[in-house]
Design a protein around this motif. Structure first.
Motif, PDB file in Angstrom:
ATOM      1  N   ARG A 150       0.651  -1.223   0.138  1.00 44.79           N
ATOM      2  CA  ARG A 150       0.209   0.058  -0.003  1.00 44.79           C
ATOM      3  C   ARG A 150       1.046   1.289  -0.068  1.00 44.79           C
ATOM      4  N   PRO A 151       0.430   2.170  -0.771  1.00 40.25           N
ATOM      5  CA  PRO A 151       1.244   3.584  -0.779  1.00 40.25           C
ATOM      6  C   PRO A 151       1.383   4.227   0.629  1.00 40.25           C
ATOM      7  N   VAL A 152       2.674   4.863   0.881  1.00 42.07           N
ATOM      8  CA  VAL A 152       2.914   5.333   2.146  1.00 42.07           C
ATOM      9  C   VAL A 152       2.557   6.895   1.936  1.00 42.07           C
ATOM     10  N   ASP A 153       1.528   7.309   2.639  1.00 44.58           N
ATOM     11  CA  ASP A 153       1.006   8.742   3.018  1.00 44.58           C
ATOM     12  C   ASP A 153       0.809   9.550   1.516  1.00 44.58           C
ATOM     13  N   PRO A 154       0.040   8.900   0.746  1.00 43.98           N
ATOM     14  CA  PRO A 154      -0.324   9.924  -0.360  1.00 43.98           C
ATOM     15  C   PRO A 154      -1.279  10.860  -0.065  1.00 43.98           C
ATOM     16  N   ASP A 155      -1.350  11.985  -0.841  1.00 45.84           N
ATOM     17  CA  ASP A 155      -2.333  13.069  -0.689  1.00 45.84           C
ATOM     18  C   ASP A 155      -3.452  12.708  -1.472  1.00 45.84           C
ATOM     19  N   TRP A 156      -4.295  11.958  -0.839  1.00 47.60           N
ATOM     20  CA  TRP A 156      -5.619  11.494  -1.639  1.00 47.60           C
ATOM     21  C   TRP A 156      -6.699  12.813  -1.958  1.00 47.60           C
ATOM     22  N   VAL A 157      -7.292  12.799  -3.292  1.00 46.68           N
ATOM     23  CA  VAL A 157      -8.297  13.745  -3.496  1.00 46.68           C
ATOM     24  C   VAL A 157      -9.494  12.818  -3.641  1.00 46.68           C
ATOM     25  N   THR A 158     -10.660  13.016  -2.968  1.00 47.39           N
ATOM     26  CA  THR A 158     -11.734  12.301  -2.976  1.00 47.39           C
ATOM     27  C   THR A 158     -12.370  12.798  -4.208  1.00 47.39           C
ATOM     28  N   LEU A 159     -13.362  11.803  -5.115  1.00 48.09           N
ATOM     29  CA  LEU A 159     -13.589  11.931  -6.173  1.00 48.09           C
ATOM     30  C   LEU A 159     -14.983  11.234  -6.285  1.00 48.09           C
ATOM     31  N   PRO A 160     -15.915  11.801  -7.259  1.00 46.88           N
ATOM     32  CA  PRO A 160     -17.253  11.427  -7.443  1.00 46.88           C
ATOM     33  C   PRO A 160     -17.062   9.754  -7.743  1.00 46.88           C
ATOM     34  N   ALA A 161     -18.045   9.034  -7.440  1.00 43.19           N
ATOM     35  CA  ALA A 161     -18.227   7.715  -7.824  1.00 43.19           C
ATOM     36  C   ALA A 161     -18.276   7.292  -9.411  1.00 43.19           C
ATOM     37  N   ASP A 162     -18.495   8.366  -9.868  1.00 44.88           N
ATOM     38  CA  ASP A 162     -18.865   8.042 -11.444  1.00 44.88           C
ATOM     39  C   ASP A 162     -17.421   9.019 -12.219  1.00 44.88           C
ATOM     40  N   ASP A 163     -16.510   9.424 -11.763  1.00 45.72           N
ATOM     41  CA  ASP A 163     -15.493  10.018 -12.178  1.00 45.72           C
ATOM     42  C   ASP A 163     -14.973   9.171 -13.490  1.00 45.72           C
ATOM     43  N   PRO A 164     -15.136   9.758 -14.657  1.00 43.55           N
ATOM     44  CA  PRO A 164     -14.726   8.954 -15.832  1.00 43.55           C
ATOM     45  C   PRO A 164     -13.214   8.689 -15.743  1.00 43.55           C
ATOM     46  N   VAL A 165     -12.168   9.234 -15.466  1.00 43.18           N
ATOM     47  CA  VAL A 165     -10.873   8.956 -15.301  1.00 43.18           C
ATOM     48  C   VAL A 165     -10.726   7.645 -14.626  1.00 43.18           C
ATOM     49  N   ARG A 166     -11.242   7.738 -13.347  1.00 49.54           N
ATOM     50  CA  ARG A 166     -11.095   6.602 -12.417  1.00 49.54           C
ATOM     51  C   ARG A 166     -11.850   5.326 -12.962  1.00 49.54           C
ATOM     52  N   LEU A 167     -12.868   5.582 -13.572  1.00 47.74           N
ATOM     53  CA  LEU A 167     -13.467   4.516 -13.934  1.00 47.74           C
ATOM     54  C   LEU A 167     -12.848   3.819 -15.277  1.00 47.74           C
ATOM     55  N   ALA A 168     -12.224   4.668 -16.090  1.00 45.07           N
ATOM     56  CA  ALA A 168     -11.410   4.115 -17.320  1.00 45.07           C
ATOM     57  C   ALA A 168     -10.057   3.327 -16.639  1.00 45.07           C
ATOM     58  N   VAL A 169      -9.557   3.992 -15.470  1.00 47.20           N
ATOM     59  CA  VAL A 169      -8.360   3.563 -15.002  1.00 47.20           C
ATOM     60  C   VAL A 169      -8.716   2.015 -14.532  1.00 47.20           C
ATOM     61  N   CYS A 170      -9.730   1.971 -13.681  1.00 50.15           N
ATOM     62  CA  CYS A 170     -10.066   0.746 -12.931  1.00 50.15           C
ATOM     63  C   CYS A 170     -10.672  -0.475 -14.010  1.00 50.15           C
ATOM     64  N   ASP A 171     -11.334   0.061 -15.030  1.00 47.34           N
ATOM     65  CA  ASP A 171     -11.651  -1.044 -15.782  1.00 47.34           C
ATOM     66  C   ASP A 171     -10.930  -1.627 -16.504  1.00 47.34           C
ATOM     67  N   ALA A 172      -9.718  -0.772 -17.082  1.00 49.16           N
ATOM     68  CA  ALA A 172      -8.361  -1.317 -17.865  1.00 49.16           C
ATOM     69  C   ALA A 172      -7.765  -1.946 -16.827  1.00 49.16           C
ATOM     70  N   SER A 173      -7.809  -1.782 -15.742  1.00 46.78           N
ATOM     71  CA  SER A 173      -6.926  -2.629 -14.647  1.00 46.78           C
ATOM     72  C   SER A 173      -7.361  -3.796 -14.518  1.00 46.78           C
ATOM     73  N   ARG A 174      -8.845  -3.760 -14.183  1.00 44.78           N
ATOM     74  CA  ARG A 174      -9.599  -5.094 -14.068  1.00 44.78           C
ATOM     75  C   ARG A 174      -9.384  -6.040 -15.306  1.00 44.78           C
ATOM     76  N   GLY A 175      -9.289  -5.413 -16.486  1.00 50.75           N
ATOM     77  CA  GLY A 175      -9.309  -6.264 -17.551  1.00 50.75           C
ATOM     78  C   GLY A 175      -7.964  -6.848 -17.952  1.00 50.75           C
ATOM     79  N   ARG A 176      -7.135  -6.313 -17.260  1.00 41.05           N
ATOM     80  CA  ARG A 176      -5.661  -6.938 -17.488  1.00 41.05           C
ATOM     81  C   ARG A 176      -5.343  -7.945 -16.342  1.00 41.05           C
ATOM     82  N   SER A 177      -5.915  -7.597 -15.230  1.00 47.13           N
ATOM     83  CA  SER A 177      -5.636  -8.562 -14.073  1.00 47.13           C
ATOM     84  C   SER A 177      -6.089 -10.377 -14.332  1.00 47.13           C
TER      85      SER A 177
END
Length: 177
Positions: A150-177
């Motif tokens: 797990r990352p050590v002490d990052p500065d997290w920014v809260t996003l809306p649940a439907d943030d398109p960039v986050r969804l694109a990253v997480c969908d692509a990440s799931r597709g590769r796992s």
């Protein structure tokens, strides 16, 4: 930008020349106001076309592994037509080949996100996304992780649940796992 200016001027001269030739072929004198009006309409039309087609032309040149996640439209009172139909002048894209995650922490993914804006240099941002919780952190390549991955002490920014960039990253990440 210089090529757009040159193209606009050349098109204006060409429109005036075509109008002049057309009236000469017809054997009639062209009204004095018509040549500058033809040049102005052609230059304005070309400018509007380049503004509205920039996003389509730019994204068409992206490689297949770069996915456009979000686009941003804008208006400008100095260009009143954009108040009616806003134009897209920037977007965020994710490089799906460069998404990384720690094998012990499948709910987090580090991605390279390109921030592209017209008339500005493209910014390449390394961002860490938490796919379980809608949040992200801008990170450097020197990101430190603990023994569990797990990352050590990052500065997290809260996003809306439907943030398109986050969804694109997480969908692509799931597709590769």
């Amino acid at each position: 930008m210089i090529w757009n200016l040159i193209g606009t001027l050349v098109l204006g001269v060409a429109a005036a020349a075509v109008t002049l030739v057309l009236f000469r072929v017809l054997g009639r004198p062209a009204p004095r106001w018509l040549l500058p009006a033809a040049a102005g309409v052609a230059m304005l039309g070309f400018h509007i076309w380049t503004d509205y087609s920039w996003f389509r032309r730019t994204t068409a040149e992206l490689p297949g592994h770069v996915v456009v996640a979000e686009s941003y439209a804008s208006s400008n009172p100095l260009q009143p037509w954009t108040l009616v139909v806003p134009r897209i002048d920037r977007f965020s894209a994710v490089d799906t080949r460069r998404i990384r995650h720690h094998p012990d922490v499948p709910d987090m993914a580090m991605a390279v996100v390109y921030l592209v804006a017209r008339w500005n240099p493209t910014i390449e941002a390394n961002q860490l996304y938490d796919c379980a919780t809608p949040r992200r952190a801008d990170v450097g390549l020197d990101l430190q992780v603990d023994a569990e991955g797990r990352p050590v002490d990052p500065d997290w920014v809260t996003l809306p649940a439907d943030d398109p960039v986050r969804l694109a990253v997480c969908d692509a990440s799931r597709g590769r796992s």
